[in-house]
Structures are given as structure tokens and as C-alpha cells.
Design an enzyme around this catalytic site. Sequence first.
Site, PDB file in Angstrom:
ATOM      1  N   THR A   1       0.827  -1.214   0.000  1.00 29.42           N
ATOM      2  CA  THR A   1       0.000   0.000   0.000  1.00 29.42           C
ATOM      3  C   THR A   1       0.856   1.256   0.000  1.00 29.42           C
ATOM      4  OG1 THR A   1      -1.858  -1.112   1.019  1.00 29.42           O
ATOM      5  CG2 THR A   1      -1.715   1.249   1.389  1.00 29.42           C
TER       6      THR A   1
ATOM      7  N   SER B   1       1.727  -7.371  -0.942  1.00 27.72           N
ATOM      8  CA  SER B   1       2.397  -8.505  -0.294  1.00 27.72           C
ATOM      9  C   SER B   1       1.484  -9.722  -0.217  1.00 27.72           C
ATOM     10  CB  SER B   1       2.901  -8.113   1.097  1.00 27.72           C
ATOM     11  OG  SER B   1       1.848  -7.916   1.999  1.00 27.72           O
TER      12      SER B   1
ATOM     13  N   THR C   1       1.643  -4.536   4.180  1.00 23.10           N
ATOM     14  CA  THR C   1       1.468  -4.919   5.587  1.00 23.10           C
ATOM     15  C   THR C   1       0.888  -6.324   5.755  1.00 23.10           C
ATOM     16  OG1 THR C   1      -0.721  -3.897   5.654  1.00 23.10           O
ATOM     17  CG2 THR C   1       1.147  -2.532   6.346  1.00 23.10           C
ATOM     18  N   ASP C   2       0.218  -6.844   4.699  1.00 23.02           N
ATOM     19  CA  ASP C   2      -0.489  -8.123   4.853  1.00 23.02           C
ATOM     20  C   ASP C   2       0.420  -9.252   5.325  1.00 23.02           C
ATOM     21  OD1 ASP C   2      -2.681  -6.769   3.890  1.00 23.02           O
ATOM     22  OD2 ASP C   2      -3.097  -8.148   2.240  1.00 23.02           O
TER      23      ASP C   2
HETATM   24  N1  LIG Z   1      -1.513  -2.115   3.871  1.00 22.31           N
HETATM   25  C1  LIG Z   1      -0.995  -2.937   2.968  1.00 22.31           C
HETATM   26  O1  LIG Z   1       0.132  -2.774   2.577  1.00 22.31           O
HETATM   27  C2  LIG Z   1      -1.822  -4.053   2.503  1.00 22.31           C
HETATM   28  C3  LIG Z   1      -1.520  -4.427   1.100  1.00 22.31           C
HETATM   29  N2  LIG Z   1      -2.630  -5.032   0.526  1.00 22.31           N
HETATM   30  C4  LIG Z   1      -0.297  -5.349   1.004  1.00 22.31           C
HETATM   31  O2  LIG Z   1      -0.026  -6.137   1.856  1.00 22.31           O
HETATM   32  O3  LIG Z   1       0.395  -5.246   0.046  1.00 22.31           O
END
Ligand SMILES: NC(=O)C[C@H](N)C(=O)O
Length: 336
Positions: free
Chosen positions: A25, A66, A99-100
Site C-alpha cells: 500500500t 504482499s 502490511t499483509d
Molecule cells: N496495507 C498494505 O500494505 C496491505 C496491502 N494489501 C499489502 O499487503 O500489500
Amino acid sequence: MTRDDGLDGAPAAVARVVVIATGGTIASISDPGGAAVARRTAAQLLGSAGYGDVEVEGRDVLNLGSYLFGHRELRVIAEAVAAALARDEVTGVVVSHGTDTMEETAFLLDLVHDGDKPVVLTGAQRAADQPDSDGPRNLREAIAVAASPGARGCGAVISFAGRIFSPGRTRKHHTVAAEPYRTADGGPIGRIGASGVVITALPVRPAPLARPGPRFDGTRVDIVTVHPGADAALARAAVRTGAEAVVLAGTGVGNANHALLEWVSEAVAAGTVVGLSTRVAEGPVVPTYGNAGGADLVRAGALSMGALPLYHARLLLALLISEGVAVTEPTIAPYV
Ligand SMILES: NC(=O)C[C@H](N)C(=O)O
């Protein structure tokens, strides 16, 4: 460019941080349909503002959410981090990451980190094209942590929303909160505030493991969750389709049922590693109960994954198996 470290009057080399961009993100902007997609490069994330007296260089390694990562992507990141750390002039490394699955990458990087230089993962909960994106602040803070002498010796860490976490027990515990990480049965090991980077606790870390090799890419370790009515069909399918280990996400302190107990006995006898974890967010596996509870599962050959969080347990088994390590109670003891 040099700066005086104020200790012996000798000019210290300027801090140099390599930012390895992998997507997430923090790098995402809206596509024409309005969905956020990772697009921004390291140079775009870093911008032109500068980072005080820290020299920063960007490196594009991946540009994906991710949630798309496989073991290969984790290995590629680990290799890029090792290459940056090996350069004498590099003080520390930042990995910008979705973050995932940051908890898995951070844990892997920590498991294989064998030096003192900081490795700092960060990301964002709000996309790069949102006016209130948390990415720029998180990146600035992560760079400060990577450049900080105080963070040396802490291994790989997650820096997010002003807090620094050691990955060993840290998970994403909230889908959308600006502070998505929490360390199970613990807390942050430091903070970034008005007075800079402050480390308040040094993590206890086992001896480093070897970096994953290409065999890691195809090492399949699956998770099977226990729930009311769960049978052994998914566990059997996992092994049939190539899983070398299965982690049971047991109920409570690590319990299952008679169908899964029978499967554990058969699977272990046939050479499959079965790890016993829990679907509960915090707290260790404690093999306590009979009648197909955790005590019976361990008696049947399942290995208790202790206080290691569920997805960390899966990753650890995959890494050990890919390195040809015989997975036994003693070999996993330092990590669980
Ligand atoms: N907040 C994030 O980065 C979630 C994103 N969908 C990821 O993991 O790439």
C-alpha cells in the site's frame, strides 16, 4: 560528506541507508477502476526532500501487494537485503513492504540476520495517493531507525506508526488501523518520537539460520484450521498435493478432534511433519487435554510450536525443511 560523532573528535562516516522497495500500500495508487495497485518506485517513495544527514539510496526489487508473495519473493528480498548489508558503507537497510504479510518477511529476515546492522521493515495502511497516507511518515521513521546506532544488534524489526517491533511474536492484528501490529504477550522494543529513535528492550534472538536457497521456493507447508466439524480431508489433500509439513491451527491451547488425531498418527508415521499451533491470536500452545486434545496430538507425533505465532510457525518449518534440517523438538526449541 562526513559528520562528527562527538565521541573522539574523528569524523564518522555519514550514515547510509538502502531502501529496498517491494510494493504494498505504501507504493499503491488507484487504477482506473479505483482499486489500489502497487506502482510507485523506490525513487518516487523517497522523493526529493532528503533525509537530514542520512544518505539514502533506493532499490526496486519487487512492486507487488504482499498478498501476492510466495516463498520465492521472500527469498529474493532476503538476498537483496544481504547484498546491501554486505557493503561496508551501508549503515542499515529499510524494506518497504505491504502490511499483509510483513510479519512473515520480517520474521524470515530476522531468522537469517547475522550482523549488527539494522534491517527495518515498514509500509502503510493508506495508499500513496491518499492525502492522509501514512507512508511518508513511516518511511522517514524507518530510515531514522536504520541509521540509528541504538538499533544495532536488534536484528530485523518492523517500524510502524512510531513504534518498533521485534518480529518474533509480532503479527498484523488489525486490518485497517494506522497501528496494525502487535507483539503477542509483549510490546514494542522502541519508539520514534520527538527525541528520535529510542530502543527500550533488546530482543532475545536465536543463532542465525542460513538464508533460504532456491529449494525454499517450492517447499510447501500448509495450515489446516480446526473448527467445529472439521475433518481430516484438507490435511490429507495438503499432503497429497505435496505439503512436506502441515501446521494445525488448533482450537484454544492447541486441540483438535478424533478425525484429525487419527490423521496425525498416520501422517507422522508416513514422514510428514505436523506442527501444532493455535488459531487463537495470543498465548502459547500448551498440550493439556486428552480425548483428541493437544496432549493426544503431541503423543501422536505432532510438534508443539509453543508461543510462535501461527504464520511464523509455518514459515519456520518451510525454512528448516528447505535447508534439509530434520525437524524435531530439539531443532525447533530455540524458536518456539
Ligand atoms: N496495507 C498494505 O500494505 C496491505 C496491502 N494489501 C499489502 O499487503 O500489500
